[in-house]
Design a protein around this motif. Structure first.
Motif, PDB file in Angstrom:
ATOM      1  N   ILE A   1      86.983 130.052  38.496  1.00 37.48           N
ATOM      2  CA  ILE A   1      86.287 128.877  39.009  1.00 37.48           C
ATOM      3  C   ILE A   1      84.787 129.150  38.989  1.00 37.48           C
ATOM      4  O   ILE A   1      84.343 130.287  39.155  1.00 37.48           O
ATOM      5  CB  ILE A   1      86.771 128.511  40.424  1.00 37.48           C
ATOM      6  CG1 ILE A   1      86.208 127.144  40.807  1.00 37.48           C
ATOM      7  CG2 ILE A   1      86.375 129.574  41.445  1.00 37.48           C
ATOM      8  CD1 ILE A   1      87.011 126.401  41.795  1.00 37.48           C
ATOM      9  N   LYS A   2      84.034 128.107  38.775  1.00 40.61           N
ATOM     10  CA  LYS A   2      82.571 128.191  38.758  1.00 40.61           C
ATOM     11  C   LYS A   2      82.010 127.275  39.843  1.00 40.61           C
ATOM     12  O   LYS A   2      82.632 126.263  40.188  1.00 40.61           O
ATOM     13  CB  LYS A   2      82.017 127.765  37.390  1.00 40.61           C
ATOM     14  CG  LYS A   2      82.438 128.667  36.264  1.00 40.61           C
ATOM     15  CD  LYS A   2      81.788 130.019  36.420  1.00 40.61           C
ATOM     16  CE  LYS A   2      82.225 131.010  35.373  1.00 40.61           C
ATOM     17  NZ  LYS A   2      82.109 132.374  35.833  1.00 40.61           N
ATOM     18  N   ALA A   3      80.841 127.623  40.325  1.00 42.02           N
ATOM     19  CA  ALA A   3      80.170 126.783  41.321  1.00 42.02           C
ATOM     20  C   ALA A   3      80.041 125.353  40.811  1.00 42.02           C
ATOM     21  O   ALA A   3      80.199 124.391  41.577  1.00 42.02           O
ATOM     22  CB  ALA A   3      78.806 127.367  41.669  1.00 42.02           C
ATOM     23  N   SER A   4      79.797 125.192  39.520  1.00 39.92           N
ATOM     24  CA  SER A   4      79.625 123.846  38.947  1.00 39.92           C
ATOM     25  C   SER A   4      80.894 123.000  39.082  1.00 39.92           C
ATOM     26  O   SER A   4      80.812 121.780  39.269  1.00 39.92           O
ATOM     27  CB  SER A   4      79.190 123.931  37.487  1.00 39.92           C
ATOM     28  OG  SER A   4      80.114 124.690  36.731  1.00 39.92           O
ATOM     29  N   ASP A   5      82.075 123.624  39.023  1.00 44.10           N
ATOM     30  CA  ASP A   5      83.337 122.888  39.213  1.00 44.10           C
ATOM     31  C   ASP A   5      83.401 122.310  40.620  1.00 44.10           C
ATOM     32  O   ASP A   5      83.767 121.150  40.829  1.00 44.10           O
ATOM     33  CB  ASP A   5      84.549 123.810  39.005  1.00 44.10           C
ATOM     34  CG  ASP A   5      84.571 124.483  37.651  1.00 44.10           C
ATOM     35  OD1 ASP A   5      84.227 123.825  36.648  1.00 44.10           O
ATOM     36  OD2 ASP A   5      84.936 125.676  37.597  1.00 44.10           O
ATOM     37  N   VAL A   6      83.042 123.146  41.588  1.00 43.20           N
ATOM     38  CA  VAL A   6      83.100 122.735  42.992  1.00 43.20           C
ATOM     39  C   VAL A   6      82.016 121.699  43.278  1.00 43.20           C
ATOM     40  O   VAL A   6      82.237 120.731  44.013  1.00 43.20           O
ATOM     41  CB  VAL A   6      82.961 123.964  43.914  1.00 43.20           C
ATOM     42  CG1 VAL A   6      83.034 123.558  45.374  1.00 43.20           C
ATOM     43  CG2 VAL A   6      84.032 124.990  43.587  1.00 43.20           C
ATOM     44  N   TYR A   7      80.871 121.889  42.668  1.00 45.81           N
ATOM     45  CA  TYR A   7      79.777 120.935  42.856  1.00 45.81           C
ATOM     46  C   TYR A   7      80.183 119.556  42.342  1.00 45.81           C
ATOM     47  O   TYR A   7      79.915 118.536  42.994  1.00 45.81           O
ATOM     48  CB  TYR A   7      78.516 121.424  42.145  1.00 45.81           C
ATOM     49  CG  TYR A   7      77.382 120.449  42.289  1.00 45.81           C
ATOM     50  CD1 TYR A   7      76.688 120.312  43.496  1.00 45.81           C
ATOM     51  CD2 TYR A   7      77.004 119.636  41.221  1.00 45.81           C
ATOM     52  CE1 TYR A   7      75.654 119.395  43.631  1.00 45.81           C
ATOM     53  CE2 TYR A   7      75.975 118.718  41.350  1.00 45.81           C
ATOM     54  CZ  TYR A   7      75.310 118.606  42.556  1.00 45.81           C
ATOM     55  OH  TYR A   7      74.301 117.691  42.701  1.00 45.81           O
ATOM     56  N   GLU A   8      80.846 119.494  41.181  1.00 50.39           N
ATOM     57  CA  GLU A   8      81.326 118.213  40.644  1.00 50.39           C
ATOM     58  C   GLU A   8      82.245 117.526  41.648  1.00 50.39           C
ATOM     59  O   GLU A   8      82.120 116.328  41.904  1.00 50.39           O
ATOM     60  CB  GLU A   8      82.107 118.435  39.340  1.00 50.39           C
ATOM     61  CG  GLU A   8      81.280 118.595  38.103  1.00 50.39           C
ATOM     62  CD  GLU A   8      82.174 118.706  36.880  1.00 50.39           C
ATOM     63  OE1 GLU A   8      82.944 117.757  36.602  1.00 50.39           O
ATOM     64  OE2 GLU A   8      82.096 119.739  36.193  1.00 50.39           O
TER      65      GLU A   8
ATOM     66  N   ASN B   1      86.408 122.579  33.211  1.00 52.48           N
ATOM     67  CA  ASN B   1      86.461 124.019  32.932  1.00 52.48           C
ATOM     68  C   ASN B   1      87.878 124.383  32.488  1.00 52.48           C
ATOM     69  O   ASN B   1      88.794 124.418  33.303  1.00 52.48           O
ATOM     70  CB  ASN B   1      86.058 124.793  34.195  1.00 52.48           C
ATOM     71  CG  ASN B   1      86.228 126.289  34.077  1.00 52.48           C
ATOM     72  OD1 ASN B   1      86.679 126.809  33.062  1.00 52.48           O
ATOM     73  ND2 ASN B   1      85.879 126.998  35.135  1.00 52.48           N
ATOM     74  N   PRO B   2      88.099 124.686  31.212  1.00 47.48           N
ATOM     75  CA  PRO B   2      89.454 124.967  30.720  1.00 47.48           C
ATOM     76  C   PRO B   2      90.154 126.106  31.464  1.00 47.48           C
ATOM     77  O   PRO B   2      91.375 126.085  31.604  1.00 47.48           O
ATOM     78  CB  PRO B   2      89.238 125.338  29.252  1.00 47.48           C
ATOM     79  CG  PRO B   2      87.944 124.715  28.884  1.00 47.48           C
ATOM     80  CD  PRO B   2      87.107 124.746  30.132  1.00 47.48           C
ATOM     81  N   LEU B   3      89.395 127.088  31.970  1.00 47.40           N
ATOM     82  CA  LEU B   3      90.031 128.234  32.627  1.00 47.40           C
ATOM     83  C   LEU B   3      90.530 127.931  34.032  1.00 47.40           C
ATOM     84  O   LEU B   3      91.194 128.761  34.649  1.00 47.40           O
ATOM     85  CB  LEU B   3      89.091 129.437  32.617  1.00 47.40           C
ATOM     86  CG  LEU B   3      88.890 130.060  31.241  1.00 47.40           C
ATOM     87  CD1 LEU B   3      87.922 131.233  31.306  1.00 47.40           C
ATOM     88  CD2 LEU B   3      90.215 130.507  30.620  1.00 47.40           C
ATOM     89  N   LEU B   4      90.265 126.720  34.533  1.00 47.94           N
ATOM     90  CA  LEU B   4      90.892 126.317  35.799  1.00 47.94           C
ATOM     91  C   LEU B   4      92.405 126.171  35.630  1.00 47.94           C
ATOM     92  O   LEU B   4      93.141 126.156  36.609  1.00 47.94           O
ATOM     93  CB  LEU B   4      90.306 124.995  36.302  1.00 47.94           C
ATOM     94  CG  LEU B   4      88.870 125.052  36.817  1.00 47.94           C
ATOM     95  CD1 LEU B   4      88.391 123.658  37.184  1.00 47.94           C
ATOM     96  CD2 LEU B   4      88.755 125.993  38.002  1.00 47.94           C
ATOM     97  N   ALA B   5      92.854 126.070  34.389  1.00 51.61           N
ATOM     98  CA  ALA B   5      94.293 125.971  34.120  1.00 51.61           C
ATOM     99  C   ALA B   5      95.006 127.294  34.380  1.00 51.61           C
ATOM    100  O   ALA B   5      96.233 127.335  34.450  1.00 51.61           O
ATOM    101  CB  ALA B   5      94.533 125.526  32.676  1.00 51.61           C
ATOM    102  N   LEU B   6      94.236 128.381  34.529  1.00 52.08           N
ATOM    103  CA  LEU B   6      94.851 129.683  34.817  1.00 52.08           C
ATOM    104  C   LEU B   6      94.878 129.914  36.322  1.00 52.08           C
ATOM    105  O   LEU B   6      93.903 130.290  36.940  1.00 52.08           O
ATOM    106  CB  LEU B   6      94.107 130.824  34.130  1.00 52.08           C
ATOM    107  CG  LEU B   6      94.644 132.237  34.407  1.00 52.08           C
ATOM    108  CD1 LEU B   6      96.139 132.335  34.120  1.00 52.08           C
ATOM    109  CD2 LEU B   6      93.892 133.263  33.601  1.00 52.08           C
ATOM    110  N   ASN B   7      96.023 129.648  36.894  1.00 55.18           N
ATOM    111  CA  ASN B   7      96.290 129.869  38.309  1.00 55.18           C
ATOM    112  C   ASN B   7      97.142 131.136  38.365  1.00 55.18           C
ATOM    113  O   ASN B   7      98.218 131.177  37.793  1.00 55.18           O
ATOM    114  CB  ASN B   7      97.051 128.640  38.826  1.00 55.18           C
ATOM    115  CG  ASN B   7      97.294 128.664  40.293  1.00 55.18           C
ATOM    116  OD1 ASN B   7      98.290 129.197  40.735  1.00 55.18           O
ATOM    117  ND2 ASN B   7      96.401 128.069  41.049  1.00 55.18           N
TER     118      ASN B   7
END
Length: 197
Positions: free
Chosen positions: A95-102, A154-160
């Motif tokens: 996860i990136k800060a930008s994902d949470v900011y969105e 963010n494509p890597l959010l698919a990796l849980n």
């Protein structure tokens, strides 16, 4: 307020997930580092994650103890205690800060938002939970009425990271991408307040 959800039973993994390392850093710290760039953040622990609680104490990260009765029950408990908030699973190491900011920007404080990825963005080797044509990711805004999908990018959010092979895959990805390792004794958590609950 952003809550890092770190109180689950980790049945598929067979051990306490939030403290497992990706790129040499416990996942809960990787997630906390990113979300705390966006807003006031806290880690939700339970009786199922005592080592995560110990890590929060050691790192001086504020935490709250939930009943640990299940995800929905813990979310409802946190909503009563904290009011509307953004929740981020502690097993999303990329996860990136930008994902949470969105998500924060799109959240009106009332209508709940479920973070999703278009399937066209999901990397080939990942098998996320799919619902209504979207991959469900562990980033949500918890409000008091209704629910809508919120598209993230963010494509890597698919990796849980739920099982041992997910953890192995995440570590392979960090080797490819490079890993930012937190330095012990850093001032990352300076000013946090410790236990809440």
């Amino acid at each position: 307020m952003i809550v890092v959800m770190a109180g689950g039973r980790s049945r598929r993994m067979g051990k306490e997930k939030p403290i497992l390392e990706v790129g040499g850093v416990p996942m809960v710290l990787r997630v906390y580092e990113e979300v705390s760039k966006v807003d006031e953040s806290i880690v939700a622990v339970s009786r199922h994650t005592p080592k995560t609680k110990e890590l929060c104490i050691k790192e001086r990260i504020e935490f709250i103890e939930t009943p640990g009765a299940g995800y929905v029950e813990d979310i409802n408990y946190l909503l009563r205690e904290l009011g509307p908030f953004i929740s981020v699973s502690s097993d999303l190491p990329f996860i990136k800060a930008s994902d949470v900011y969105e998500m924060k920007k799109g959240f009106d404080g009332r209508v709940s938002l479920t973070g999703v990825l278009p399937l066209s963005l999901v990397p080939r080797d990942l098998n996320p939970v799919v619902y209504r044509g979207y991959a469900i990711v562990g980033v949500n805004a918890v409000g008091v009425e209704g629910e809508e999908f919120f598209i993230l990018h963010n494509p890597l959010l698919a990796l849980n990271v739920n099982a041992p092979w997910d953890l192995e895959f995440a570590n392979r990805i960090t080797k490819i991408l490079g890993s930012k390792v937190l330095l012990e004794g850093s001032d990352l958590h300076e000013g946090s307040q410790g236990y809440r609950g």
